[in-house]
Design an enzyme around this catalytic site. Structure first.
Site, short mmCIF file in Angstrom:
data_model
loop_
_atom_site.label_atom_id
_atom_site.label_comp_id
_atom_site.label_asym_id
_atom_site.label_seq_id
_atom_site.Cartn_x
_atom_site.Cartn_y
_atom_site.Cartn_z
N LYS A 1 0.83 -1.21 0.00
CA LYS A 1 0.00 0.00 0.00
C LYS A 1 0.86 1.25 0.00
CE LYS A 1 -3.81 -0.37 2.09
NZ LYS A 1 -4.05 -1.10 3.33
N ARG B 1 -3.68 2.56 8.33
CA ARG B 1 -3.94 1.31 7.62
C ARG B 1 -2.69 0.44 7.52
NH1 ARG B 1 -7.35 2.21 2.40
NH2 ARG B 1 -5.71 3.58 1.67
N GLY C 1 -7.83 -7.60 3.57
CA GLY C 1 -8.79 -7.67 4.67
C GLY C 1 -8.32 -8.44 5.90
N MET D 1 -5.73 -7.69 8.01
CA MET D 1 -5.26 -6.88 9.15
C MET D 1 -6.22 -5.70 9.38
SD MET D 1 -1.18 -7.03 8.66
CE MET D 1 -1.18 -6.93 6.90
N ARG E 1 -3.34 -1.69 -6.35
CA ARG E 1 -2.51 -2.89 -6.22
C ARG E 1 -2.78 -3.79 -7.41
NH1 ARG E 1 -5.88 -4.92 -0.98
NH2 ARG E 1 -7.83 -5.31 -2.04
N HIS F 1 -0.70 -45.08 -3.36
CA HIS F 1 -1.28 -45.72 -4.54
C HIS F 1 -2.47 -44.92 -5.07
CE1 HIS F 1 -3.98 -48.63 -6.53
NE2 HIS F 1 -2.86 -49.03 -7.09
N SER G 1 16.71 -41.35 -14.78
CA SER G 1 15.46 -40.64 -14.50
C SER G 1 15.26 -40.66 -12.99
CB SER G 1 14.30 -41.34 -15.22
OG SER G 1 13.11 -40.64 -14.94
N CYS H 1 10.94 -38.31 -13.05
CA CYS H 1 9.60 -38.85 -13.32
C CYS H 1 8.81 -39.10 -12.03
CB CYS H 1 9.67 -40.12 -14.16
SG CYS H 1 10.50 -41.47 -13.33
N TYR I 1 14.74 -33.24 -19.17
CA TYR I 1 13.27 -33.27 -19.26
C TYR I 1 12.66 -33.51 -17.88
CZ TYR I 1 13.55 -38.41 -18.99
OH TYR I 1 13.79 -39.69 -18.59
C1 PEP Z 1 9.49 -42.73 -8.01
O1 PEP Z 1 9.85 -43.46 -7.10
O2 PEP Z 1 9.60 -41.50 -8.00
C2 PEP Z 1 8.84 -43.30 -9.20
C3 PEP Z 1 8.54 -42.57 -10.25
O3 PEP Z 1 8.51 -44.62 -9.14
P1 PEP Z 1 7.23 -45.19 -8.35
O4 PEP Z 1 6.41 -44.03 -7.92
O5 PEP Z 1 6.55 -46.06 -9.33
O6 PEP Z 1 7.89 -45.93 -7.25
#
Ligand code: PEP
Ligand code: MG
Length: 904
Positions: free
Chosen positions: A40, A110, A119, A121, A366, A482, A791, A857, A877
């Protein structure tokens, strides 16, 4: 005025510099000083420099907030003379004097923090009034009604914010008074009535506090400044900071500014305006105002504000005049100020203004909060208008929020009865009938029901049911459990680890506190917030707008890293391509066995007690695998596909219950008793740390051979159809040493030679490894000699670095973030220690193998902050679930455009 402000600059330069004045076209600070002046104060200073009509004022820096808390909530002695001196200057610019009985200066006090906390404070308006100065105000404005209305507003607000008196007491007194006198509207009250109300309000204060309302104006001022600093630590503000990752030690600044009055009669007004529509992004002024009102009237919702523009008035059919129609000159000034501010800050602005007797004053500006849809439109329009560059447009979008556009969201205007909360595992919202059994979900779905599957936790046996359900709830498990991983991959909304909710699978009920829902009752989940809501809440469908596609195209032009998807099925692969993935970074082959008819031979293979038995089961699996891979390769049409060899924690696949055991026993031609003994023999204390990944392949190399054969044969078949070479990438999971990889690689190479010979072709393929254990990171130099690529499996790497089960962490990790032991859930945002291990692995791997391709990954591959880190350590990647591919594309571009700098 110019002269007075020059004098301001000459105000004895105290050390430290705690007070910064602004007004009349000058200011001591500017917009770059948000840290010190708060948003502000910094923007008021900048607006003043721009020559916009800003009431003069002073900002006390956020350093004083720190000093206030350091000294046990006391304002530093040295502050008082600085503020008094600056206030004199402010008064001279405003043409009034604080405490002057003839011509009193009134001020607002203020808060203003570095990050906007709307909002959260406290604020005090109209400060500087007592029994004497109110008469001066009445004389100055020649309006007693206005003066006493302002005084009662002040007592109410000061009483509430500074003295801690419930504002309800004042509101009640006003309502009682009005009904006593037979009035309906505030506007019917005359000056004598407001004066009487002032007396009543003062007696409320005296009754509540045992002392009179403070008449000493200095005391009022210090009380208000301290209260605003104090509000940095109110419950609301603390909760907001937690939610938005704002550090507690930033503190707030306090701005003391000359009041201008929107409540000075019919030619006065107050309102808010956005320079563009914050909901749709349309390039039109969007806002509302109230005639003869102060700011809190707009916020309180007691009166319905009027539309700002004629166009908006026509759309809403409001009979009351717009500001444009009612006060055309002030509106023209406001429009010009909006244009000036937007061009200057190069972003949509959210502005508070007041019109005092026809004259416009700007009270705040703002950066405007906007919906994701609006954010895209505004960024693209502004780039088209030449206001910002394409790169700035890409940087200006919050990648994490982009997710909102890809999933249905709950209608924000509908009421919700939240009955529980878990981790927001997979975004999107869904309503459906509760079902507690996966098979039943499949069955009911076939009858046309929309369902929410509720389980304590899920296993591969539930996958069909998860697929049949519109959303999933579990009471156990964390962000990489899972249920979370599978739901995210399927794009199903999912809430996991909802420990406040009890699921009784026998009775088929879900209960929380006093609420118990039974099978068939409708429930709604919001996988973006983790909320579980009783009943149905309407949702809004996503649509990939042309703005979205344009911005994604721009992002792709600026990113260095490739973005791949974790995709196990043809449907996933198609979705990945639709979201712009450059390839598949992880195909978890064990997930391919979740489909109907496959789990039994899979179990036969795991439970076989000799090589022959295993080979027999593998022979059943081979054609299924080959078919899956052909489909994947064909869909991906030559884009890279990384297929990971089998990595199931065995327990996920073991049959439980008489029926499942009987089925597998029959398929294997053994007795259920014998199979039960085998299941018991295979059960592990720590399956996650047990016989899985490369360890399984070392023990049973025939599994690797079957999978390699399926991959190679599929590559040849798909290559023929596509008339291009398909070059699979085969990935070995969970290695700790070069020797493990070498053993498996030898088998893969052996199969390749055999298939080449059988089919008379030359195969091109690569073999790499997951890096997902600390020992693999340390040994990366050696492992890198045998790997074509790495990976990072950051799910397992996080689990093993912390020694923290990814399936159980959800139950207690919340406490760790709440108590500040860790900042973020490490299964969502990469933990720095895990990051350091990755960095070590990159360094060592590339030293021994300079053109080693490296990606990630784990679930972190779709997290914008992690993606920034991946850019910094020069990964090639990132790979994430299909629905997060657009987020990752944008985050990768942002990371490449401004390494180490957060987008605004
Ligand atoms: C991991 O462990 O990050 C992975 C990609 O393999 P998973 O989740 O299948 O164990
Ligand atoms: Mg893993």
């Amino acid at each position: 005025m110019e002269r007075v402000m020059k004098q301001a600059a000459k105000v004895k330069d105290p050390s430290p510099h705690w007070v910064f004045t602004f007004g009349a076209g000058r200011a001591e600070g500017d917009a770059a000083q948000r840290d010190l002046l708060g948003g502000k104060g910094a923007y008021l200073a900048e607006m003043s420099r721009l020559g916009l009509p800003v009431p003069p004022g002073l900002t006390i820096s956020s350093e004083v907030c720190a000093a206030y808390y350091r000294s046990g909530k006391k304002l530093p002695e040295a502050l008082m003379p600085m503020v008094s001196e600056a206030l004199n200057v402010v008064g001279k610019v405003a043409g009034a004097r604080f405490g002057d009985v003839d011509n009193p200066l009134l001020v607002s006090v203020r808060s203003g923090s570095r990050a906007s906390m709307p909002g959260m404070m406290d604020t005090v308006l109209n400060l500087g009034l007592n029994d004497e100065t109110v008469e001066g105000l009445a004389r100055r404005s020649s309006d007693r009604r206005f003066a006493y209305d302002t005084y009662r507003r002040f007592i109410q607000m000061y009483g509430d914010v500074v003295l801690g008196i419930d504002h309800y007491l004042f509101e009640e007194a006003l309502e009682n008074y009005k009904s006593l006198k037979g009035f309906e509207l505030d506007s019917e009250l005359g000056p004598e009535h407001w004066a009487e109300l002032v007396a009543r309000f003062k007696s409320i204060v005296e009754q509540e506090l045992g002392q009179p309302f403070p008449q000493d104006l200095q005391r009022q001022l210090w009380g208000a400044i301290a209260a605003v600093f104090g509000s940095w630590h109110n419950a609301r503000a603390i909760a907001y900071r937690r939610l938005h990752d704002i550090p507690d030690d930033w503190g707030t600044a306090v701005t003391v500014q000359a009041m201008v009055f929107g409540n000075m009669g019919g030619r006065s007004a107050t309102g808010v305006v956005f320079t563009r529509n914050p909901s749709t992004g349309a390039n039109e002024l969007y806002g509302e105002f109230l005639v003869n009102a102060q700011g809190e009237d707009v916020v309180s919702g007691l009166r319905t504000p009027q539309p700002l523009t004629e166009a908006a008035r026509k759309v809403t059919g409001d009979r009351r005049p717009s500001l444009e129609g009612l006060m055309p000159e002030a509106f023209a000034d406001l429009k010009a100020a909006c244009a000036k501010l937007e061009a200057h800050f190069r972003d949509i602005q959210d502005i508070e203004f007041t019109v005092e007797e026809g004259r416009l004053w700007m009270l705040q500006s703002r950066s405007g909060k906007r919906s994701m849809q609006a954010a895209l439109k505004i960024a693209i329009d502004m780039a088209g208008e030449g206001l910002i560059t394409e790169q700035e447009a890409v940087l200006g979008i919050d990648a994490a929020q982009l997710d909102q556009l890809l999933h249905p969201t709950l209608d924000p205007d509908s009421p919700k009865l939240v009955i529980g909360k878990g981790l927001p595992a997979s975004p999107g919202a869904a309503s459906g009938k509760l079902v507690f059994d996966a098979d039943e979900a499949v069955h009911l779905k076939a009858q046309g029901h929309t369902l929410i599957l509720a389980r304590v936790e899920t296993s591969p046996e539930d996958v069909q049911g998860m697929h049949a359900a519109a959303g999933i709830i579990t009471t156990r498990g964390g962000m990489t459990s899972h249920a979370a991983v599978v739901a995210r991959g399927m794009g199903r909304p999912c809430v996991v680890g909802a420990a406040s909710v009890q699921i009784d699978l026998e009775r088929e009920t879900l209960s929380s506190g006093n609420e118990t829902l039974a099978k068939g009752d409708v429930v709604t989940i919001d996988g973006s917030t983790g909320q579980i809501i009783k009943g149905r809440v309407p949702t809004r469908e996503p649509a990939l707008s042309s703005d979205f596609l344009t911005l994604m195209g721009w992002a792709d032009r600026h990113r260095r890293m490739k973005v791949r998807a974790n995709a196990d099925t043809p449907a996933d692969a198609r979705q990945s391509l639709a979201f712009g993935a450059d390839g598949i970074g992880l195909c978890r082959t064990e997930h391919m066995f979740f489909e109907e008819g496959r789990i039994v031979p899979m179990r036969e293979m795991i439970l076989a007690d000799d090589t022959d038995g295993r080979r027999a089961a593998l022979a059943k699996l081979l054609p299924m695998q080959r078919k899956d891979f052909v489909a994947l390769f064909e869909i991906m049409a030559g884009s890279p596909v990384t297929i990971r060899l089998l990595d199931p924690p065995l327990h996920e696949f073991l049959p439980h219950g008489e029926a499942a055991i009987g089925e597998v026993a029959a398929a294997m031609g053994v007795s259920p008793q014998r199979l039960k003994r085998r299941v018991a023999g295979l059960s592990e204390f720590n399956p996650m740390l047990g016989h899985r990944g490369s360890r399984l392949l070392v023990s049973f190399p025939e599994i690797a051979e079957m999978q390699a054969r399926a991959i190679f044969e599929a590559a040849i078949e798909a290559g023929r159809k596509l008339k291009t070479s398909v070059e699979p990438e085969i990935m070995v999971p969970l290695v700790t040493a070069k020797a493990e990889l070498d053993l498996v690689k030898e088998r893969i190479d052996g199969v390749a030679r055999a298939v080449e010979k059988e089919q008379g072709v030359k195969l091109t393929y690569s073999v790499g490894t997951m890096v997902e254990l600390p020992r693999a990171c340390i040994n990366a130099g050696e492992i890198g000699k045998s790997a074509d690529f790495f990976s990072f499996g950051t799910n397992d790497l996080t689990q093993t670095t912390f020694g923290l089960s990814r399936d159980d962490a959800g139950r207690f990790l919340g406490e760790y973030t709440e108590k500040g032991i860790i900042q973020h859930d490490p299964f969502v945002t990469l933990d720095p220690a895990v990051g350091e291990l990755m960095w070590i692995a990159v360094e060592r791997g590339r030293r021994s193998h300079p053109d080693l391709k490296i990606g990630i990954c784990g679930e972190h591959g779709g997290d914008p902050e992690t993606i920034r880190f991946c850019e910094d350590i020069r990964l090639d990647y990132v790979s994430c679930s299909p629905y997060r591919v657009p987020v990752a594309r944008l985050a990768a571009a942002q990371a490449a455009l401004s390494p180490m700098v957060k987008p605004r």
